[in-house]
Design a protein around this motif. Structure first.
Motif, mmCIF file in Angstrom:
data_model
loop_
_atom_site.group_PDB
_atom_site.id
_atom_site.type_symbol
_atom_site.label_atom_id
_atom_site.label_comp_id
_atom_site.label_asym_id
_atom_site.label_seq_id
_atom_site.Cartn_x
_atom_site.Cartn_y
_atom_site.Cartn_z
ATOM 1 N N PHE A 650 32.781 38.019 34.815
ATOM 2 C CA PHE A 650 32.973 38.691 36.655
ATOM 3 C C PHE A 650 33.867 38.582 36.912
ATOM 4 O O PHE A 650 35.016 38.688 37.384
ATOM 5 C CB PHE A 650 31.924 38.528 37.547
ATOM 6 C CG PHE A 650 32.006 40.477 38.377
ATOM 7 C CD1 PHE A 650 32.306 40.898 37.734
ATOM 8 C CD2 PHE A 650 31.770 39.554 40.362
ATOM 9 C CE1 PHE A 650 32.292 42.116 39.056
ATOM 10 C CE2 PHE A 650 32.758 40.457 41.372
ATOM 11 C CZ PHE A 650 33.053 42.181 40.375
ATOM 12 N N ARG A 651 33.858 37.379 37.011
ATOM 13 C CA ARG A 651 35.239 36.049 37.983
ATOM 14 C C ARG A 651 36.797 36.598 37.276
ATOM 15 O O ARG A 651 37.582 36.802 38.175
ATOM 16 C CB ARG A 651 35.017 35.415 38.483
ATOM 17 C CG ARG A 651 36.115 34.398 39.135
ATOM 18 C CD ARG A 651 35.518 33.413 39.273
ATOM 19 N NE ARG A 651 36.908 32.616 40.101
ATOM 20 C CZ ARG A 651 36.947 30.595 40.946
ATOM 21 N NH1 ARG A 651 36.285 30.567 40.768
ATOM 22 N NH2 ARG A 651 38.115 30.980 41.433
ATOM 23 N N HIS A 652 36.549 36.464 35.749
ATOM 24 C CA HIS A 652 38.259 36.326 35.597
ATOM 25 C C HIS A 652 38.436 37.604 35.229
ATOM 26 O O HIS A 652 38.679 38.339 33.659
ATOM 27 C CB HIS A 652 37.996 35.554 34.429
ATOM 28 C CG HIS A 652 37.574 34.829 33.968
ATOM 29 N ND1 HIS A 652 36.858 33.431 33.332
ATOM 30 C CD2 HIS A 652 38.002 33.625 35.720
ATOM 31 C CE1 HIS A 652 37.215 31.899 33.954
ATOM 32 N NE2 HIS A 652 37.900 32.333 35.515
ATOM 33 N N CYS A 653 37.214 38.424 35.880
ATOM 34 C CA CYS A 653 38.211 40.589 35.267
ATOM 35 C C CYS A 653 37.948 40.702 34.231
ATOM 36 O O CYS A 653 38.319 41.969 33.845
ATOM 37 C CB CYS A 653 39.615 40.797 36.011
ATOM 38 S SG CYS A 653 39.519 39.950 37.580
ATOM 39 N N GLU A 697 42.106 44.241 39.563
ATOM 40 C CA GLU A 697 42.547 44.661 40.981
ATOM 41 C C GLU A 697 40.919 44.014 40.956
ATOM 42 O O GLU A 697 40.598 43.606 42.848
ATOM 43 C CB GLU A 697 42.711 46.034 41.119
ATOM 44 C CG GLU A 697 41.556 46.630 39.739
ATOM 45 C CD GLU A 697 42.064 46.392 38.528
ATOM 46 O OE1 GLU A 697 41.278 47.473 37.835
ATOM 47 O OE2 GLU A 697 42.978 45.598 37.733
ATOM 48 N N ARG A 698 39.689 43.670 40.504
ATOM 49 C CA ARG A 698 38.604 43.176 41.080
ATOM 50 C C ARG A 698 38.875 41.986 41.919
ATOM 51 O O ARG A 698 38.089 41.933 42.569
ATOM 52 C CB ARG A 698 37.570 42.989 39.832
ATOM 53 C CG ARG A 698 36.435 42.863 40.341
ATOM 54 C CD ARG A 698 35.772 42.243 38.359
ATOM 55 N NE ARG A 698 35.468 43.023 37.789
ATOM 56 C CZ ARG A 698 35.048 43.086 36.590
ATOM 57 N NH1 ARG A 698 35.111 41.674 36.000
ATOM 58 N NH2 ARG A 698 36.115 43.936 35.504
ATOM 59 N N GLU A 699 39.513 40.934 41.429
ATOM 60 C CA GLU A 699 39.776 39.667 41.928
ATOM 61 C C GLU A 699 40.785 40.231 43.396
ATOM 62 O O GLU A 699 40.994 39.123 44.912
ATOM 63 C CB GLU A 699 40.452 38.359 41.303
ATOM 64 C CG GLU A 699 41.887 38.680 40.765
ATOM 65 C CD GLU A 699 42.395 38.344 40.080
ATOM 66 O OE1 GLU A 699 42.102 36.770 39.857
ATOM 67 O OE2 GLU A 699 43.719 38.448 39.747
ATOM 68 N N MET A 700 40.804 41.221 44.126
ATOM 69 C CA MET A 700 41.651 41.267 44.836
ATOM 70 C C MET A 700 40.907 41.602 45.744
ATOM 71 O O MET A 700 41.014 41.838 47.095
ATOM 72 C CB MET A 700 42.837 42.567 44.786
ATOM 73 C CG MET A 700 43.725 42.796 43.829
ATOM 74 S SD MET A 700 45.378 41.190 43.916
ATOM 75 C CE MET A 700 46.099 42.339 44.637
ATOM 76 N N GLU A 701 39.611 42.230 45.279
ATOM 77 C CA GLU A 701 38.253 42.498 46.777
ATOM 78 C C GLU A 701 37.831 41.312 46.785
ATOM 79 O O GLU A 701 37.985 41.315 48.277
ATOM 80 C CB GLU A 701 36.708 43.494 45.887
ATOM 81 C CG GLU A 701 38.052 44.755 45.700
ATOM 82 C CD GLU A 701 37.293 45.383 44.526
ATOM 83 O OE1 GLU A 701 35.854 45.206 44.601
ATOM 84 O OE2 GLU A 701 37.575 46.327 43.780
ATOM 85 N N ARG A 702 37.383 40.725 46.066
ATOM 86 C CA ARG A 702 36.312 39.188 46.261
ATOM 87 C C ARG A 702 36.314 38.573 44.980
ATOM 88 O O ARG A 702 36.406 38.647 44.250
ATOM 89 C CB ARG A 702 34.987 39.928 47.335
ATOM 90 C CG ARG A 702 34.166 38.801 45.950
ATOM 91 C CD ARG A 702 32.729 39.785 46.701
ATOM 92 N NE ARG A 702 32.297 40.598 46.267
ATOM 93 C CZ ARG A 702 30.779 40.380 45.217
ATOM 94 N NH1 ARG A 702 30.349 39.664 46.418
ATOM 95 N NH2 ARG A 702 29.998 41.102 44.181
ATOM 96 N N LYS A 703 36.675 36.746 45.388
ATOM 97 C CA LYS A 703 36.224 36.051 44.463
ATOM 98 C C LYS A 703 34.759 35.535 44.609
ATOM 99 O O LYS A 703 33.743 35.824 45.807
ATOM 100 C CB LYS A 703 37.266 34.722 44.958
ATOM 101 C CG LYS A 703 37.735 34.562 44.759
ATOM 102 C CD LYS A 703 39.106 33.767 44.540
ATOM 103 C CE LYS A 703 40.256 33.654 43.550
ATOM 104 N NZ LYS A 703 41.173 32.836 44.527
#
Ligand code: HDD
Length: 706
Positions: A650-653, A697-703
């Motif tokens: 998830f973290r690595h999108c 863009e996922r990591e722009m939301e939250r880490k």
């Protein structure tokens, strides 16, 4: 899946005559003597000293003592493969080179990919430029296109290459750090060399951490010349475009891969070829008529500049397929030598001062690396043409040259070997008109160092820009001297103020409010002309789609590897569906379980675990799928490594798919609905997501703290 060519090409046939296979053979000494005992040395009695007479022991140990050679000064770590280049569009209008004009020819190639800074045994996933060197074994001699995966370079003149390399290599007092640019000497140099600005933006981008060697572009970097039958010339830039698209990993992922599998790229290339999923690239050219040499704001001879595809489109002229792994790493990948000086008629150099210096360095370095002047006779380096000239002797001469006359002109040898006329294929250098003074200096047309750095940054998507900001912040935070960090931030103000401000804030430096002047560090305060200092020009175009990886997605999932988290009780039907559908599109799945061996699926069928939660890691997979099965979900819930696996994906999108009844497991992870997440068991959607590679863009939301 690509087909292996059945026809044996000239180079493969040539290599075969040097290849040995010990299967079903007796062991011999180097002199061909059959051996009777290779386990015990010859002694004076059972418990006595070893005898000097033991030729077998001495031969074995002596050879062993000498089996290493110096590693390459740069590009020491590399992976190679054989293949073929097929021309699809003749460039006859521009060049007389046979391999670029005759579409019936298939030209054997050997390719070596490399990192630049690390030693032979260093990690594949270092943040670094990747070498992309191709040797074409053409019917007119070897042509080497010795490029990189980045289209520009750090410096404009070969004179600075030793300085650049000394700065980036591990520091000389303690040999730290290995395969990393995040240290004082590198950034000291870069911050004093504004001409590096464009290149350093590429290196801080995700281009420097490719997902696979098979998913990166290649560039000849310099402007070269093509010359046609009539002797007319044009300029050319070479491009390799990967059929699988251009993709990278995340920086956090790259660092973890370096620990989990430091051979990640090498293994990936090897396995793809072994599985018959041959890596392919299209060869493209940008042709610039000679009369347009001065058409651009930048200088075509300046290797810190590219020619935007919007100004000169890339024409695809052929395809390269890598279809055979080397038989022996040392003999082939280690001993191969490339040189930009290896030319064929119809191609010539430009006056790019970086290229001009390279023409000397590559053959020179082989003299110490490969031990003498006969390195061209090593099988992987041999031309498919027989070599006839008056060069003689030297270490390890393999060729037996007949005759008395090793000079020209001669009458004793009948004047042989003959020289060829141009019409017979004889190479002539392009007769460029030169009318100039000899100077040690630099053209004013080379002093714009920021316009293309600005173009590159502006062409990136928002997540790509964020990655660049983070990379600068990471690297400069490893610099221990505050003045160096400040100088770099000042340079960045000339590219993008927001970028500079972000990096400054992460480094705890005063946030610059205006563009800071940057000078060329090579100019002593009191002396030489000041006009080497950077000048500012506008970017040649505002944005260029080809510069952003977000714009060059291929959509294919071929050769991607999906992790399937399973345990006893896994829903076998779901695993089968995924396997079938992914397999049909060329992707592969690996079942990962708490233990190795046979898993008893929900329908009592057997699923074999390929890997375990304790011997592999999420960073080695492109996507994860969690099939249903209540018992399996319960088992996975009890495994912190399984939760970590999914959080890291998830973290690595990455694309994540799960069956609806995997919900209790998903609820214990950070995964939530969004782009690239399909939690309703829809395999088709999951596979489509996989083709999009990453959802940055996922990591722009939250880490996620994975
Ligand atoms: Fe270089 C190796 C690419 C500038 C001197 N270089 C080397 C390799 C690649 C490149 C791909 C590895 C070849 C292999 O796999 O064996 N180098 C480049 C590119 C450059 C560049 C794209 C700029 C556009 N290089 C460059 C300069 C010099 C060198 C300016 C020296 C003046 N390069 C070398 C070398 C190496 C080398 C020291 C080390 C091992 C070798 O040549 O065979 O001679």
């Amino acid at each position: 899946m690509a087909k292996r060519s059945s026809k044996k090409d000239l180079k493969t046939a040539d290599l075969q005559s040097y290849t040995t296979d010990a299967a079903n053979q007796f062991m011999t000494t180097d002199q061909g003597l059959k051996m009777n005992d290779d386990h015990n040395s010859l002694k004076a009695g059972d418990r006595g000293g070893t005898l000097l007479e033991d030729i077998i022991l001495r031969e074995k140990i002596t050879h062993f003592d000498h089996e290493r050679i110096p590693e390459r000064i740069v590009h020491a770590r590399g992976s190679g493969a054989h293949g073929v280049f097929r021309l699809t569009k003749s460039l006859k209008q521009y060049t007389k080179a046979a391999f670029l004009t005759d579409t019936t020819q298939e030209t054997p190639v050997f390719v070596r990919f490399s990192t630049v800074a690390g030693s032979r045994g260093s990690t594949d996933l270092a943040r670094d430029v990747r070498g992309f060197a191709v040797k074409f074994y053409t019917t007119e001699g070897n042509y080497d296109l010795v490029g990189n995966n980045i289209p520009v370079f750090f410096i404009q003149d070969a004179m600075k290459f030793p300085d650049l390399v000394h700065a980036v290599k591990p520091e000389p007092d303690n040999e730290i750090p290995q395969a990393a640019s995040a240290h004082d000497t590198f950034w000291d140099f870069i911050s004093l060399m504004p001409e590096s600005t464009h290149m350093i933006l590429w290196v801080m981008s995700d281009r420097a951490i490719p997902r696979s060697l098979r998913m990166m572009e290649g560039f000849g970097v310099h402007t070269f010349r093509l010359i046609n039958e009539k002797g007319a010339a044009c300029f050319v830039k070479f491009h390799w475009k990967p059929v699988l698209g251009v993709h990278s990993v995340a920086w956090d992922e790259a660092q973890k891969i370096s620990g989990k599998d430091s051979d990640f790229h090498r293994r990936d290339l090897w396995e793809a070829i072994e599985e018959g999923r041959f890596p392919e690239w299209d060869l493209g050219v940008q042709i610039i008529p000679e009369k347009e040499e001065h058409r651009f704001e930048f200088d075509l001879l300046d290797p810190t500049k590219l020619v935007p595809e919007e100004l000169v489109p890339v024409q695809i002229i052929g395809r390269m397929t890598l279809n055979r792994n080397p038989d022996n790493f040392f003999a082939e990948t280690e001993q191969v030598m490339f040189s930009p000086a290896h030319l064929v008629p119809g191609i010539d150099f430009s006056n790019d001062p970086l290229l001009q210096g390279r023409l000397f360095s590559y053959t020179d370095t082989q003299l110490s690396r490969l031990g003498g002047p006969n390195f061209h006779q090593i099988p992987v380096n041999r031309s498919v043409n027989t070599i006839y000239n008056n060069q003689r002797d030297g270490h390890m001469q393999m060729q037996i040259n007949k005759g008395k006359a090793a000079y020209s002109p001669n009458s004793i040898g009948g004047g042989c070997p003959f020289l060829s006329r141009e019409a017979e294929g004889g190479f002539t250098s392009y007769a460029e008109r030169i009318d100039a003074r000899k100077i040690r200096g630099r053209s004013k047309s080379f002093l714009d160092h920021f316009s293309q750095a600005i173009l590159f940054y502006n062409s990136q998507s928002a997540p790509e820009q964020q990655h660049i900001k983070d990379a600068f912040s990471f690297e400069l935070s490893r610099v221990t001297i505050p003045e160096i960090r400040q100088r770099m931030v000042n340079t960045l103000t000339n590219v993008n103020r927001e970028l500079a401000q972000y990096v400054a804030s992460r480094l705890g430096l005063p946030v610059p409010k205006k563009v800071m002047p940057v000078t060329n560090g090579a100019i002593p305060a009191d002396g030489l002309p000041k006009d080497y200092n950077p000048v500012k020009k506008n970017p040649p175009v505002k944005k260029s789609a080809a510069l952003s990886m977000a714009q060059v997605k291929s959509g294919t999932i071929a050769t991607r590897c999906i992790a399937v988290l399973a345990a006893d009780g896994t829903d076998a039907a779901m695993v089968m569906e995924l396997k079938k559908k992914a397999g049909a599109k060329g992707a592969k799945i690996k079942v990962i379980a708490p233990r190795l061996g046979a898993l008893k699926a929900s329908d009592h069928s057997i699923i074999n675990a390929d890997e375990t939660l304790f011997n592999t890691a999420s960073v080695l997979f492109d996507a994860v799928y969690i099939p249903g099965g209540a018992k399996a979900i319960e088992a996975l819930l009890a495994e912190p490594d399984a939760i970590h696996f999914v959080n890291e994906q998830f973290r690595h999108c990455k694309a994540i798919g799960a069956a609806p009844d995997a919900a209790p497991f998903i609820q214990n992870t950070f995964v939530k609905e969004g782009a690239g997440i399909s939690l309703n068991g829809n395999v088709d959607r999951f596979l489509k997501d996989l083709g999009l590679h990453r959802f940055w863009e996922r990591e722009m939301e939250r880490k996620v703290p994975a």
